[in-house]
Design a protein around this motif. Sequence first.
Motif, PDB file in Angstrom:
ATOM      1  N   PRO A  14      48.751  31.260  60.177  1.00  0.00           N
ATOM      2  CA  PRO A  14      48.733  31.229  58.551  1.00  0.00           C
ATOM      3  C   PRO A  14      47.961  33.119  58.520  1.00  0.00           C
ATOM      4  O   PRO A  14      46.700  32.919  58.697  1.00  0.00           O
ATOM      5  CB  PRO A  14      48.358  30.640  57.711  1.00  0.00           C
ATOM      6  CG  PRO A  14      47.531  30.119  58.809  1.00  0.00           C
ATOM      7  CD  PRO A  14      47.831  30.266  60.303  1.00  0.00           C
ATOM      8  N   ASP A  15      47.362  33.199  57.187  1.00  0.00           N
ATOM      9  CA  ASP A  15      47.061  34.148  56.079  1.00  0.00           C
ATOM     10  C   ASP A  15      46.196  33.625  55.390  1.00  0.00           C
ATOM     11  O   ASP A  15      46.247  32.463  54.870  1.00  0.00           O
ATOM     12  CB  ASP A  15      47.613  35.419  55.547  1.00  0.00           C
ATOM     13  CG  ASP A  15      48.348  36.237  56.224  1.00  0.00           C
ATOM     14  OD1 ASP A  15      47.410  36.192  57.801  1.00  0.00           O
ATOM     15  OD2 ASP A  15      49.937  36.529  56.377  1.00  0.00           O
ATOM     16  N   ARG A  16      44.942  34.512  54.976  1.00  0.00           N
ATOM     17  CA  ARG A  16      43.980  33.278  53.603  1.00  0.00           C
ATOM     18  C   ARG A  16      43.529  34.663  52.909  1.00  0.00           C
ATOM     19  O   ARG A  16      43.645  35.742  53.090  1.00  0.00           O
ATOM     20  CB  ARG A  16      42.737  33.200  54.295  1.00  0.00           C
ATOM     21  CG  ARG A  16      42.968  31.618  55.484  1.00  0.00           C
ATOM     22  CD  ARG A  16      41.992  30.832  56.386  1.00  0.00           C
ATOM     23  NE  ARG A  16      41.800  29.493  56.545  1.00  0.00           N
ATOM     24  CZ  ARG A  16      41.961  28.377  56.177  1.00  0.00           C
ATOM     25  NH1 ARG A  16      41.600  28.945  55.200  1.00  0.00           N
ATOM     26  NH2 ARG A  16      42.349  27.695  56.864  1.00  0.00           N
ATOM     27  N   VAL A  17      43.387  34.429  51.489  1.00  0.00           N
ATOM     28  CA  VAL A  17      43.041  34.969  50.591  1.00  0.00           C
ATOM     29  C   VAL A  17      41.442  34.565  49.968  1.00  0.00           C
ATOM     30  O   VAL A  17      41.138  33.386  50.011  1.00  0.00           O
ATOM     31  CB  VAL A  17      43.722  35.386  49.416  1.00  0.00           C
ATOM     32  CG1 VAL A  17      43.526  36.072  48.062  1.00  0.00           C
ATOM     33  CG2 VAL A  17      45.534  35.160  50.169  1.00  0.00           C
ATOM     34  N   ALA A  18      40.788  35.686  49.858  1.00  0.00           N
ATOM     35  CA  ALA A  18      39.064  35.310  49.082  1.00  0.00           C
ATOM     36  C   ALA A  18      39.731  36.305  48.254  1.00  0.00           C
ATOM     37  O   ALA A  18      40.049  36.927  47.076  1.00  0.00           O
ATOM     38  CB  ALA A  18      38.131  36.075  49.660  1.00  0.00           C
ATOM     39  N   LEU A  19      38.322  36.291  46.646  1.00  0.00           N
ATOM     40  CA  LEU A  19      38.080  36.304  45.435  1.00  0.00           C
ATOM     41  C   LEU A  19      37.005  36.606  45.627  1.00  0.00           C
ATOM     42  O   LEU A  19      36.318  36.226  45.783  1.00  0.00           O
ATOM     43  CB  LEU A  19      39.389  35.938  44.469  1.00  0.00           C
ATOM     44  CG  LEU A  19      38.979  36.515  43.033  1.00  0.00           C
ATOM     45  CD1 LEU A  19      39.869  37.589  43.480  1.00  0.00           C
ATOM     46  CD2 LEU A  19      39.511  35.542  42.509  1.00  0.00           C
ATOM     47  N   GLU A  66      45.807  37.531  58.989  1.00  0.00           N
ATOM     48  CA  GLU A  66      44.978  38.002  58.171  1.00  0.00           C
ATOM     49  C   GLU A  66      43.984  37.921  57.048  1.00  0.00           C
ATOM     50  O   GLU A  66      44.841  36.680  56.533  1.00  0.00           O
ATOM     51  CB  GLU A  66      46.025  39.504  57.644  1.00  0.00           C
ATOM     52  CG  GLU A  66      45.348  40.465  56.392  1.00  0.00           C
ATOM     53  CD  GLU A  66      46.651  41.645  56.236  1.00  0.00           C
ATOM     54  OE1 GLU A  66      46.675  41.943  54.744  1.00  0.00           O
ATOM     55  OE2 GLU A  66      47.401  41.926  56.598  1.00  0.00           O
ATOM     56  N   THR A  67      42.850  38.246  57.212  1.00  0.00           N
ATOM     57  CA  THR A  67      42.202  37.832  55.280  1.00  0.00           C
ATOM     58  C   THR A  67      42.419  38.535  54.758  1.00  0.00           C
ATOM     59  O   THR A  67      42.413  40.047  54.966  1.00  0.00           O
ATOM     60  CB  THR A  67      41.147  37.218  56.499  1.00  0.00           C
ATOM     61  OG1 THR A  67      40.877  36.046  56.936  1.00  0.00           O
ATOM     62  CG2 THR A  67      39.803  37.313  55.184  1.00  0.00           C
ATOM     63  N   THR A  68      42.466  38.431  53.339  1.00  0.00           N
ATOM     64  CA  THR A  68      42.656  39.647  52.398  1.00  0.00           C
ATOM     65  C   THR A  68      41.151  38.864  51.750  1.00  0.00           C
ATOM     66  O   THR A  68      41.147  38.105  51.119  1.00  0.00           O
ATOM     67  CB  THR A  68      43.832  39.633  51.811  1.00  0.00           C
ATOM     68  OG1 THR A  68      44.485  40.440  52.707  1.00  0.00           O
ATOM     69  CG2 THR A  68      43.674  40.619  50.659  1.00  0.00           C
ATOM     70  N   VAL A  69      40.122  39.892  51.143  1.00  0.00           N
ATOM     71  CA  VAL A  69      39.744  39.891  49.738  1.00  0.00           C
ATOM     72  C   VAL A  69      39.665  40.907  48.633  1.00  0.00           C
ATOM     73  O   VAL A  69      40.316  41.647  49.727  1.00  0.00           O
ATOM     74  CB  VAL A  69      38.007  40.696  50.200  1.00  0.00           C
ATOM     75  CG1 VAL A  69      37.369  40.227  49.566  1.00  0.00           C
ATOM     76  CG2 VAL A  69      38.149  39.396  51.265  1.00  0.00           C
ATOM     77  N   ILE A  70      40.534  40.418  47.856  1.00  0.00           N
ATOM     78  CA  ILE A  70      40.629  41.239  46.179  1.00  0.00           C
ATOM     79  C   ILE A  70      39.281  40.689  45.556  1.00  0.00           C
ATOM     80  O   ILE A  70      39.359  39.853  44.935  1.00  0.00           O
ATOM     81  CB  ILE A  70      42.000  40.252  45.212  1.00  0.00           C
ATOM     82  CG1 ILE A  70      43.212  39.895  46.617  1.00  0.00           C
ATOM     83  CG2 ILE A  70      41.533  41.115  44.610  1.00  0.00           C
ATOM     84  CD1 ILE A  70      44.001  39.082  45.880  1.00  0.00           C
ATOM     85  N   ALA A  71      38.768  42.461  44.911  1.00  0.00           N
ATOM     86  CA  ALA A  71      37.935  42.517  44.490  1.00  0.00           C
ATOM     87  C   ALA A  71      37.956  43.231  43.344  1.00  0.00           C
ATOM     88  O   ALA A  71      38.443  44.190  43.411  1.00  0.00           O
ATOM     89  CB  ALA A  71      36.431  43.087  45.451  1.00  0.00           C
ATOM     90  N   VAL A  72      37.664  41.928  42.743  1.00  0.00           N
ATOM     91  CA  VAL A  72      38.178  42.985  40.685  1.00  0.00           C
ATOM     92  C   VAL A  72      37.537  42.887  39.857  1.00  0.00           C
ATOM     93  O   VAL A  72      35.864  42.574  39.974  1.00  0.00           O
ATOM     94  CB  VAL A  72      38.794  41.245  40.408  1.00  0.00           C
ATOM     95  CG1 VAL A  72      39.670  41.931  39.138  1.00  0.00           C
ATOM     96  CG2 VAL A  72      40.063  40.944  41.412  1.00  0.00           C
ATOM     97  N   ASP A  73      36.799  44.510  39.416  1.00  0.00           N
ATOM     98  CA  ASP A  73      36.118  44.587  38.839  1.00  0.00           C
ATOM     99  C   ASP A  73      36.023  44.345  36.972  1.00  0.00           C
ATOM    100  O   ASP A  73      37.104  43.757  37.004  1.00  0.00           O
ATOM    101  CB  ASP A  73      36.282  45.985  37.698  1.00  0.00           C
ATOM    102  CG  ASP A  73      35.846  46.857  37.058  1.00  0.00           C
ATOM    103  OD1 ASP A  73      34.669  46.372  36.375  1.00  0.00           O
ATOM    104  OD2 ASP A  73      35.241  48.115  37.036  1.00  0.00           O
TER     105      ASP A  73
END
Length: 222
Positions: free
Chosen positions: A38-43, A188-195
């Motif tokens: 499974p994939d993972r998501v970070a913020l 996959e690990t996806t990091v979402i970086a938000v302004d």
Amino acid sequence: MPSLFERFFGHSAAKSPRPPRSPQGAAKRKQAPKKFGPDRVALVGFHEKGFVIARPAPPHADWLQARIGRLPYQLGTATNLTDGLRTAVKVCQKTPPGILRRIWLLSDGYPNRQQDRIDSALAAARQARVNVNTIGFGDEYDERLLRRISQSTHNGKFVAVRTMRELTAALVKSGPNQRRRRGQRQAETTVIAVDLSYSMLERMEGKPKIQVVQDVLLQLLH
């Protein structure tokens, strides 16, 4: 049919350029076979500095979506895009070997902190084999910088958007799907970086831009 989440992240081979070969490095790579699962998501958020909002978790985790829901309450002054990227890379660096690493960096303005240190953050991303993609939204942002960041890692993409629909389409369509092999695909690990600078309170289609980002992420990860 792939879910919105699968179309968003694409499960593409987000490989960054390989560092110079060495006997030690070659041996190390041989010890890191691809991992399937499974994939993972970070913020990650950034204004005066970058900070972790949520560490890697399953995309449908209730607490991850709860933290996305609090994005409008975490705005601050300044735009330290460099530290936002640096913080996202550090999260990726903790990802176990054999798992793909990807960053989506979303910004709506011009950075005004640590601009002279962006190259070191990009070097760290390449060293960690992270694929970095950038999204500029609204009418005023540093397109030249966002393009340079995306072009600094393998298969990095820059996407410009001005509406909620465009943002959704960009995230859904930007990553080419990786063909499944024997029912398995590399995790996959996806990091979402938000302004999270105060300029995100400006309106886009009648809503604050931060709410547009929030709504799109909740839709994609729900």
